[in-house]
Design a protein around this motif. Structure first.
Motif, PDB file in Angstrom:
ATOM      1  N   VAL A 133       0.865  -1.169   0.000  1.00  0.00           N
ATOM      2  CA  VAL A 133       0.000   0.000   0.000  1.00  0.00           C
ATOM      3  C   VAL A 133       0.906   1.224   0.000  1.00  0.00           C
ATOM      4  O   VAL A 133       1.900   1.269   0.716  1.00  0.00           O
ATOM      5  CB  VAL A 133      -0.896   0.007   1.261  1.00  0.00           C
ATOM      6  N   GLY A 134       0.599   2.219  -0.807  1.00  0.00           N
ATOM      7  CA  GLY A 134       1.398   3.438  -0.811  1.00  0.00           C
ATOM      8  C   GLY A 134       2.084   3.671  -2.138  1.00  0.00           C
ATOM      9  O   GLY A 134       1.891   2.927  -3.103  1.00  0.00           O
ATOM     10  N   PRO A 135       2.912   4.694  -2.172  1.00  0.00           N
ATOM     11  CA  PRO A 135       3.478   5.145  -3.448  1.00  0.00           C
ATOM     12  C   PRO A 135       4.544   4.226  -4.048  1.00  0.00           C
ATOM     13  O   PRO A 135       4.746   4.234  -5.250  1.00  0.00           O
ATOM     14  CB  PRO A 135       4.082   6.506  -3.101  1.00  0.00           C
ATOM     15  N   LYS A 136       5.234   3.421  -3.248  1.00  0.00           N
ATOM     16  CA  LYS A 136       6.352   2.638  -3.777  1.00  0.00           C
ATOM     17  C   LYS A 136       5.897   1.425  -4.576  1.00  0.00           C
ATOM     18  O   LYS A 136       6.606   0.984  -5.469  1.00  0.00           O
ATOM     19  CB  LYS A 136       7.281   2.213  -2.651  1.00  0.00           C
ATOM     20  N   GLN A 137       4.745   0.845  -4.221  1.00  0.00           N
ATOM     21  CA  GLN A 137       4.173  -0.280  -4.958  1.00  0.00           C
ATOM     22  C   GLN A 137       5.150  -1.452  -5.113  1.00  0.00           C
ATOM     23  O   GLN A 137       5.206  -2.087  -6.161  1.00  0.00           O
ATOM     24  CB  GLN A 137       3.677   0.184  -6.334  1.00  0.00           C
ATOM     25  N   ARG A 138       5.885  -1.767  -4.061  1.00  0.00           N
ATOM     26  CA  ARG A 138       6.798  -2.906  -4.093  1.00  0.00           C
ATOM     27  C   ARG A 138       6.018  -4.190  -3.816  1.00  0.00           C
ATOM     28  O   ARG A 138       5.009  -4.177  -3.130  1.00  0.00           O
ATOM     29  CB  ARG A 138       7.894  -2.736  -3.044  1.00  0.00           C
ATOM     30  N   THR A 139       6.528  -5.306  -4.336  1.00  0.00           N
ATOM     31  CA  THR A 139       5.894  -6.600  -4.114  1.00  0.00           C
ATOM     32  C   THR A 139       6.657  -7.366  -3.043  1.00  0.00           C
ATOM     33  O   THR A 139       7.890  -7.427  -3.080  1.00  0.00           O
ATOM     34  CB  THR A 139       5.838  -7.405  -5.425  1.00  0.00           C
TER      35      THR A 139
END
Length: 173
Positions: A133-139
């Motif tokens: 959740v949030g701007p980085k969008q990491r998996t």
């Protein structure tokens, strides 16, 4: 009668087991270690800051870790909508502001969040992934969440050990 944080019996972390048993066991060990550092202290003692200029306290750590449990297991991994008890966009560090905090209620919030985190991960594969959740969008994978939470607790339990020693001289464990 003065309220005191309940005494706890900490279980040993597992020495042998499959990956999930080891991760669950070590995370629970660190959860219990935090509670052990709080055991027997009054609300005032739990609110006692570590050392100036830091405002870090045992109760602040309990509140912080309750929200970290909710963030990673419930909101990020399980995709649940979480109403955080302390965090607000205007005051993102409210978990550490314990000047008027109710220690007994905050420990109940912590226990509730740990239970909800366990439920969110129960029966789910460690290989299951989610996008942050949030701007980085990491998996991330659920396995990463467990490892991160163990690291987060281990780091903060080191802080807790020093804070407890400052309050009443209790060390170790």
């Amino acid at each position: 009668m003065t309220w005191r944080a309940p005494q706890i019996t900490r279980s040993d972390a597992p020495f042998v087991g499959d990956e999930r048993t080891m991760l669950d066991g070590w995370l629970d060990y660190h959860r219990q270690t935090l509670l052990l550092k709080c055991a027997g202290l009054t609300a005032e003692q739990l609110r006692t800051p570590s050392v100036e200029p830091s405002g870090l306290s045992l109760l602040g750590l309990v509140r912080h870790l309750a929200e970290v449990e909710a963030w990673w297991f419930r909101e990020c991994f399980a995709g649940q909508r979480v109403d955080y008890p302390y965090f607000t966009p205007e005051n993102p560090d409210a978990d550490h502001d314990v000047s008027t905090a109710d220690a007994e209620a905050d420990l109940a919030v912590y226990h509730r969040e740990v239970g909800l985190a366990r439920a969110a991960a129960a029966g789910r594969s460690l290989d299951e992934t989610f996008t942050e959740v949030g701007p980085k969008q990491r998996t991330f994978s659920l396995r990463w969440v467990y490892l991160h939470m163990i690291e987060e607790y281990a780091r903060h339990n080191g802080h807790a050990d020093l804070i407890r020693e400052r309050i009443d001289g209790v060390t170790g464990e």
